[in-house]
Design a protein around this motif. Structure first.
Motif, PDB file in Angstrom:
ATOM      1  N   ILE A   9      51.330  41.490  46.306  1.00  0.00           N
ATOM      2  CA  ILE A   9      50.418  42.284  45.482  1.00  0.00           C
ATOM      3  C   ILE A   9      49.257  41.394  45.048  1.00  0.00           C
ATOM      4  O   ILE A   9      49.351  40.164  45.083  1.00  0.00           O
ATOM      5  N   GLU A  10      48.176  42.031  44.650  1.00  0.00           N
ATOM      6  CA  GLU A  10      46.975  41.284  44.250  1.00  0.00           C
ATOM      7  C   GLU A  10      46.368  41.929  43.006  1.00  0.00           C
ATOM      8  O   GLU A  10      46.189  43.148  42.962  1.00  0.00           O
ATOM      9  N   ILE A  11      46.107  41.116  41.999  1.00  0.00           N
ATOM     10  CA  ILE A  11      45.520  41.593  40.750  1.00  0.00           C
ATOM     11  C   ILE A  11      44.308  40.723  40.427  1.00  0.00           C
ATOM     12  O   ILE A  11      44.418  39.493  40.393  1.00  0.00           O
ATOM     13  N   SER A  12      43.173  41.350  40.184  1.00  0.00           N
ATOM     14  CA  SER A  12      41.977  40.574  39.864  1.00  0.00           C
ATOM     15  C   SER A  12      41.983  40.154  38.396  1.00  0.00           C
ATOM     16  O   SER A  12      42.534  40.850  37.537  1.00  0.00           O
ATOM     17  N   LEU A  33      48.086  49.480  35.506  1.00  0.00           N
ATOM     18  CA  LEU A  33      47.609  48.554  36.531  1.00  0.00           C
ATOM     19  C   LEU A  33      48.779  47.997  37.341  1.00  0.00           C
ATOM     20  O   LEU A  33      48.756  48.010  38.579  1.00  0.00           O
ATOM     21  N   LEU A  34      49.822  47.532  36.648  1.00  0.00           N
ATOM     22  CA  LEU A  34      50.983  46.995  37.343  1.00  0.00           C
ATOM     23  C   LEU A  34      51.722  48.081  38.128  1.00  0.00           C
ATOM     24  O   LEU A  34      52.173  47.852  39.252  1.00  0.00           O
ATOM     25  N   GLU A  54      49.971  48.712  41.381  1.00  0.00           N
ATOM     26  CA  GLU A  54      50.218  47.642  42.341  1.00  0.00           C
ATOM     27  C   GLU A  54      51.627  47.733  42.919  1.00  0.00           C
ATOM     28  O   GLU A  54      51.838  47.548  44.119  1.00  0.00           O
ATOM     29  N   GLY A  93      51.859  50.576  45.392  1.00  0.00           N
ATOM     30  CA  GLY A  93      51.250  50.198  46.661  1.00  0.00           C
ATOM     31  C   GLY A  93      52.137  49.277  47.470  1.00  0.00           C
ATOM     32  O   GLY A  93      52.241  49.400  48.697  1.00  0.00           O
ATOM     33  N   LEU A  94      52.816  48.349  46.779  1.00  0.00           N
ATOM     34  CA  LEU A  94      53.722  47.421  47.458  1.00  0.00           C
ATOM     35  C   LEU A  94      54.901  48.170  48.077  1.00  0.00           C
ATOM     36  O   LEU A  94      55.282  47.906  49.223  1.00  0.00           O
ATOM     37  N   THR A 109      47.835  36.560  42.902  1.00  0.00           N
ATOM     38  CA  THR A 109      48.753  37.238  43.822  1.00  0.00           C
ATOM     39  C   THR A 109      50.192  36.925  43.437  1.00  0.00           C
ATOM     40  O   THR A 109      50.490  35.897  42.828  1.00  0.00           O
TER      41      THR A 109
END
Length: 388
Positions: free
Chosen positions: A89-92, A109-110, A113, A116-117, A362
Motif C-alpha cells: 500500500i502507499e500513503i502520501s 484513508l486507511l 488503502e 485496494g490492497l 509504503t
C-alpha cells in the motif's frame, strides 16, 4: 492527533488480522476450501511426504503356512520452494497531514488503502491458483505503438504493472509497463511508456512485474501429463498424472459422473469441489433445467453462494480457462506457509517506511507459501466443453 506512529500501530494491531482473514477466506472460493499449514516447511522449502498405492503386506494363505511378507507403505518426498507473495500500500505524506486533526478522515484513508490492497491481492492470488507457476498472463498476438493485441485478456486488468518476456528473459525496454486500458472485446491492452512496435513481437509473453517463474504452483502445473512436479518426474511416477479428458463438447451429467466415478474407482478419491468457467456453469445449469432437476444452492466458507451437482458445490471462477471444469478433492490440497500474512518491518520495527526521495510512505504485506496437492491422480479436468 493522527501521526505516522499511530498509523503504524493501526496497521499492526487493527488491520492485520482483518486483512489476513479476508485474503485467506474471501479472496477466492477455491482458496477458502484449501487447508493452510506451517507444517513441512524447512528453511526456504516445503518438503512433504506423499503416500501412494497401498501397503503390500497383505495376502491369503494356508492355516499353517507362512504369513505374508511385510511391505510398508509407498512414500515419495515432494519438494518445492516457498514462493514470495507481496502486497503493497502507499500513503502520501500530504494525505496523512490533511487528516491529522480528523480521526474519521484518517480511518477512511486507511480503509481505502486496505480495500485496494485486498482487491488487488484477491485478483492476483486467485489468478495464481489456476496458473502453472510461470506467471505468464497471456501471449502477444501483435503490437501497434503502445497497443498490444493478446491471445486472452482473462488475466489482465487496468492498473497491473507487467513485463514482456521473450525466450524466458525480460525484454529490455519493455518492463514495468502499467496497463492503462483493456478492450475485452477486441482483446487489446494499452500500456504506458514508449512505443513497443520495434521491441515486442508476436508470441512474446506478458507476466506480472518481476514475477516470471516465481508464482504459486497452481492447477496449471498440476494438470499436466509430462515433465516434473514437486521434483518428481511424471514419466516414472504415473500416479502424479491427474485424469484429463479433452474435447468433451456438450456438457452432460454422464460426462461429469464418469470423471467422478473414475477418480473413486482408480484413486479412492471423492470429489468435493467443482470449479469451472462461467460459460460452463451456464451450460450445466441449462442441462439440469432441461432434465427437470432441482438446482440447489449452497453456502460456502467466505460467504460464497453457488449451485451444486449431487451435493457437490459448482463454482464459476473468472480465472478458470474457457471450456474447462476441474473436479477436485480439496482434502488433498494444502497451502504450506512459513507464517500467515505479516507486515514487512524495518530494523526499527516500523511498518510504514518512506520511499527514498519521495513524500510517500509504503507498507508491504508478505507471505511465504506454496500449494501442494498430495494426490494428483485423485483430481480430474474436463476440457473442450461447449459453453452457454
Amino acid at each position: 492527533m493522527v501521526t505516522m506512529t499511530s498509523a503504524d500501530n493501526a496497521l499492526k494491531s487493527v488491520y492485520l488480522g482483518v486483512i489476513a482473514d479476508q485474503l485467506n477466506t474471501a479472496a477466492n472460493p477455491l482458496l477458502a476450501q484449501i487447508r493452510m499449514s506451517t507444517a513441512d516447511v524447512w528453511g526456504k522449502e516445503v518438503r512433504r511426504l506423499a503416500r501412494y498405492g497401498v501397503n503390500g503386506g497383505v495376502g491369503a494363505g494356508t492355516e499353517d503356512g507362512d504369513l505374508p511378507a511385510s511391505a510398508s507403505n509407498n512414500y515419495e518426498q515432494f519438494v518445492t520452494t516457498l514462493k514470495n507473495l507481496y502486497g503493497t500500500i502507499e500513503i502520501s505524506d500530504k494525505a496523512v497531514r490533511a487528516s491529522a486533526n480528523n480521526v474519521g478522515a484518517f480511518v477512511d484513508l486507511l480503509n481505502a488503502e486496505m480495500d485496494g490492497l485486498v482487491r488487488s491481492s484477491s485478483f492476483n492470488f486467485g489468478r495464481m491458483l489456476f496458473g502453472d507457476g510461470s506467471g505468464v498472463l497471456t501471449a502477444v498476438a501483435s503490437v501497434s505503438g503502445n497497443t498490444v493485441t493478446v491471445d486472452s485478456v482473462k488475466n489482465l486488468v487496468e492498473g497491473m504493472v507487467v513485463d514482456f518476456i521473450a525466450e524466458g528473459e525480460a525484454i529490455p525496454g519493455a518492463t514495468g509497463r502499467r496497463i492503462t486500458a483493456v478492450d475485452r472485446d477486441k482483446k487489446t491492452i494499452t500500456v504506458t511508456g514508449s512505443a513497443l512496435t520495434d521491441v515486442v513481437e508476436a508470441d512474446n509473453e506478458i507476466c506480472v512485474q518481476g514475477s516470471y517463474n516465481l508464482e504459486l504452483t497452481g492447477l496449471g502445473a498440476i494438470f499436466q501429463s509430462t515433465g516434473q512436479l514437486y521434483g518428481l518426474d511424471r514419466s516414472t511416477h504415473k500416479w502424479m498424472i491427474p485424469y484429463m479428458k479433452s474435447s468433451v463438447g456438450a456438457i452432460s451429467e454422464v460426462a461429469i459422473q464418469a470423471a467422478i466415478d473414475r477418480l473413486e474407482e482408480t484413486a479412492g478419491s471423492r470429489v468435493n469441489f467443482i470449479v469451472c468457467s462461467w460459460g460452463v456453469k451456464r451450460a450445466l445449469q441449462k442441462v439440469l433445467a432441461e432434465n427437470k432437476r432441482n438446482i440447489d444452492v449452497m453456502e460456502l466458507a467466505g460467504g460464497y453462494r453457488t449451485i451444486s451437482y449431487n451435493g457437490i458445490p459448482v463454482v464459476a471462477d473468472r480465472f478458470c480457462p474457457d471450456g474447462t471444469m476441474y473436479l477436485l478433492n480439496t482434502d488433498d490440497f494444502c497451502l504450506h506457509q512459513l507464517c500467515d500474512w505479516k507486515w514487512l518491518e524495518g530494523d526499527d520495527g516500523r511498518v510504514l517506511k518512506q520511499v527514498a526521495g519521495k513524500a510517500v510512505y509504503t507498507a508491504t504485506l508478505v507471505k511465504y507459501a506454496d500449494l501442494i496437492c498430495t494426490r494428483p491422480c485423485g483430481q480430474a479436468m474436463l476440457t473442450g466443453i461447449t459453453e452457454a
